[in-house]
Design an enzyme around this catalytic site. Structure first.
Site, mmCIF file in Angstrom:
data_model
loop_
_atom_site.group_PDB
_atom_site.id
_atom_site.type_symbol
_atom_site.label_atom_id
_atom_site.label_comp_id
_atom_site.label_asym_id
_atom_site.label_seq_id
_atom_site.Cartn_x
_atom_site.Cartn_y
_atom_site.Cartn_z
ATOM 1 N N ALA A 1 0.824 -1.208 0.000
ATOM 2 C CA ALA A 1 0.000 0.000 0.000
ATOM 3 C C ALA A 1 0.857 1.258 0.000
ATOM 4 O O ALA A 1 1.930 1.303 0.609
ATOM 5 C CB ALA A 1 -0.920 0.007 1.222
ATOM 6 N N GLY B 1 1.198 -5.840 0.484
ATOM 7 C CA GLY B 1 0.410 -6.114 -0.704
ATOM 8 C C GLY B 1 1.234 -6.553 -1.891
ATOM 9 O O GLY B 1 0.749 -7.299 -2.748
ATOM 10 N N GLU C 1 1.613 -10.111 -1.374
ATOM 11 C CA GLU C 1 0.320 -10.750 -1.593
ATOM 12 C C GLU C 1 0.001 -10.884 -3.077
ATOM 13 O O GLU C 1 -0.641 -11.858 -3.493
ATOM 14 C CB GLU C 1 -0.774 -9.984 -0.859
ATOM 15 C CG GLU C 1 -0.668 -10.169 0.661
ATOM 16 C CD GLU C 1 -1.644 -9.318 1.436
ATOM 17 O OE1 GLU C 1 -2.497 -9.886 2.137
ATOM 18 O OE2 GLU C 1 -1.555 -8.078 1.344
ATOM 19 N N GLU D 1 2.708 -6.484 7.685
ATOM 20 C CA GLU D 1 1.594 -5.638 8.115
ATOM 21 C C GLU D 1 1.464 -5.510 9.632
ATOM 22 O O GLU D 1 1.063 -4.457 10.135
ATOM 23 C CB GLU D 1 0.275 -6.166 7.537
ATOM 24 C CG GLU D 1 0.082 -5.901 6.049
ATOM 25 C CD GLU D 1 0.613 -7.023 5.176
ATOM 26 O OE1 GLU D 1 0.232 -7.085 3.994
ATOM 27 O OE2 GLU D 1 1.426 -7.847 5.678
#
Length: 256
Positions: free
Chosen positions: A64, A109, A112, A132
């Site tokens: 992010a 992310g 991910e 995170e």
């Protein structure tokens, strides 16, 4: 400047996260752009394998965009979370085989996104992790679900609960990576080309059977496999493969 670049060559789609100045982080506009690119790929019969990578030499993606995140309301944070979930699920569910070519940092992310791909390979200097919890949140784009399915529950708990960053060699040793190489795009393309020698419909149906069967009991999985096989039976490619075998030549698959 486009934040997502798409190039299609020899049946391979190369998707590049193009925000090198922001370490290829995801803001909302980038997620929307990626969403459109993935949708276009999913229905493009000319694309048989997809490779994801990041622009520049520093990062695949650091996740992010925290500069944007600081300016967002709670509702906007939820909006971004919903969007990244939908986009990464769409990547996971692409009919074509997918490869993440991790050229640098892959955190949050970014990691991910790599987990949503079928194969992951990384440059030797790459560093990655689901970090995170160090930001008082949790992986929210599939990390808590996909990572343990790939490397096992205990190791996934360790990496997520400690927010540990690991090297490419460490990631390879625990089964997270297919390969570590400094000829990253070349090796990703070689892997893609190896798959391209096979029937495109067969590739998609084999992927579908594995993905769907992994979330089912064995008997249900066997039923999924049989139905996926049946899709290949009436194809022109299956007849071409038999003809090529009898004529001692390479088959010319059309994806039909």
């Amino acid at each position: 400047m486009e934040s997502i670049l798409l190039r299609i060559e020899n049946h391979i789609a190369y998707v590049t996260l193009n925000r090198a100045e922001a370490l290829n982080s995801f803001n909302y506009d980038t997620l929307c752009e990626l969403d459109k690119v993935i949708e276009s790929i999913s229905i493009n019969r000319d694309v048989r394998v997809v490779i994801f990578t990041g622009a520049g030499e520093k990062a695949f993606s650091v996740g992010a965009d925290l500069k944007e995140r600081k300016t967002l309301t709670i509702e906007q944070v939820k909006r971004n979370l919903n969007k990244i979930n939908r986009v990464f699920t769409a990547i996971d569910q692409l009919p074509q085989p997918t490869i993440a070519a991790i050229n640098g940092f892959a955190f949050g992310g970014g990691m991910e996104l790599a987990l949503a791909c079928d194969f992951r390979m990384a440059a030797s200097a790459a560093v990655m992790g689901l970090t995170e919890t160090s930001l008082a949140i949790i992986p929210g784009a599939g990390g808590t679900q996909r990572l343990p399915r790939i490397i096992g529950e205990s190791k996934a708990l360790e990496l997520i609960l400690t927010a540990k960053r690991i090297t490419a060699d460490e990631a390879h040793s625990i089964g997270l990576l297919y390969k570590v190489t400094d000829q990253l795009l070349e090796e990703a393309t070689k892997l893609a080309e190896t798959m391209l020698q096979n029937g495109p419909i067969a590739l998609q149906q084999a992927k579908y059977a594995i993905k769907q069967g992994m979330n089912a009991d064995l008997q249900t999985g066997l039923t999924i496999e049989r139905k996926a096989y049946e899709v290949t039976i009436p194809t022109e490619d299956r007849i071409e493969a038999l003809q090529a075998f009898s004529e001692k030549r390479k088959p010319d698959f059309k994806g039909q």
